[in-house]
Scaffold this active site. Structure first.
Site, PDB file in Angstrom:
ATOM      1  N   ASP A 189       0.857  -1.172   0.000  1.00  0.00           N
ATOM      2  CA  ASP A 189       0.000   0.000   0.000  1.00  0.00           C
ATOM      3  C   ASP A 189       0.903   1.235   0.000  1.00  0.00           C
ATOM      4  OD1 ASP A 189      -2.448   1.534   0.378  1.00  0.00           O
ATOM      5  OD2 ASP A 189      -1.754   1.836   2.431  1.00  0.00           O
ATOM      6  N   ASP A 235      -0.012   5.020   1.155  1.00  0.00           N
ATOM      7  CA  ASP A 235      -0.111   5.940   2.293  1.00  0.00           C
ATOM      8  C   ASP A 235       0.156   5.223   3.612  1.00  0.00           C
ATOM      9  OD1 ASP A 235      -1.013   8.241   0.736  1.00  0.00           O
ATOM     10  OD2 ASP A 235      -2.855   7.100   0.456  1.00  0.00           O
TER      11      ASP A 235
END
Length: 249
Positions: free
Chosen positions: A24, A26
């Site tokens: 991922d 963020d």
């Protein structure tokens, strides 16, 4: 960086047996999660105040962010939080809150940019040196821009971001579709790939997708958050990805 006897970079112990790694963006690769959380707080608190001052507790940038919006699309996150507060927002209200959050986040991104976590960069470089394919997968339409600003876009073989998810009509997390699209592009089955996530919805998506390993990231190093990540599907939880490099041999 350690090497094996052939002189090539060694894969960290926790990731051995994995033929690819999906991360991922963020809060895992870049420090942009805090910017997202701050933008959500301003947008949500303004909306709650307008609905009735003092009637709703403010948005919590750690607990509410992790529970309701982290890892989700803007519209899904806005709807989840407002409904959790017992409200019945209209589609227009959800879109308005999400749009304000987007404006706030974009303004900060353009003005200040973001950085990549040093521990993550170390892990990425180690995996690339070992020949492990890497993908970034994020519900955010800003993911590519974030990776470019942080100077790590070239470390990834593929990126599946919010724009691609919309184009392909991929459902949001905790559905594993985003991660599965990433492994499809890498040509690796999910059960031979690892997912690295900091969101509850993200680790749940990794578990639902049948991934070989799901690593949770808890930047706050909180017992409660660690327990929640494990409950939602993480096999192990670290405070920083450099921890995966400690025992490489």
């Amino acid at each position: 960086m350690s090497t094996d006897r052939s002189g090539t970079a060694a894969v960290p112990r926790a990731l051995r047996g994995m033929a690819a790694v999906v991360l991922d963006t963020d809060g895992v690769i870049t420090d942009s999660a805090r910017v997202h959380a701050a933008a959500w707080k301003t947008a949500f608190d303004g909306f709650l105040h307008d609905r009735g001052p003092g009637e709703q507790r403010p948005f919590d940038v750690r607990d509410d962010y992790l529970r309701y919006v982290d890892g989700k699309s803007r519209l899904d996150g806005a709807a989840a939080f407002l409904r959790a507060r017992g409200l019945r927002p209209t589609d227009a209200e959800i879109q308005s809150v999400a749009a304000r959050k987007e404006r706030l986040f974009t303004e900060h991104l353009r003005a200040e940019g973001v950085d990549a976590y040093p521990g993550t960069v170390r892990l990425l470089r180690t995996l690339r040196a070992a020949g492990i394919p890497l993908a970034a997968a994020s519900a955010s339409r800003h993911a590519g821009e974030l990776l470019e600003q942080a100077g790590v876009r070239d470390l990834f073989d593929t990126l599946v971001d919010g724009t691609e998810a919309a184009r392909l009509h991929l459902p949001g997390k905790p559905d594993p579709a985003l991660f599965l699209e990433a492994t499809r592009r890498l040509g690796v089955p999910a059960d031979r790939a690892a997912v690295i996530e900091d969101a509850l919805a993200g680790v749940e998506a990794g578990r639902r997708g049948g991934f070989g390993l799901v690593v949770g990231v808890d930047r706050a190093d909180s017992p409660d958050t660690r327990a929640a990540l494990l409950k939602h599907g993480a096999d192990l939880v670290v405070a920083d990805l450099a921890e995966l490099l400690v025992s490489e041999d």
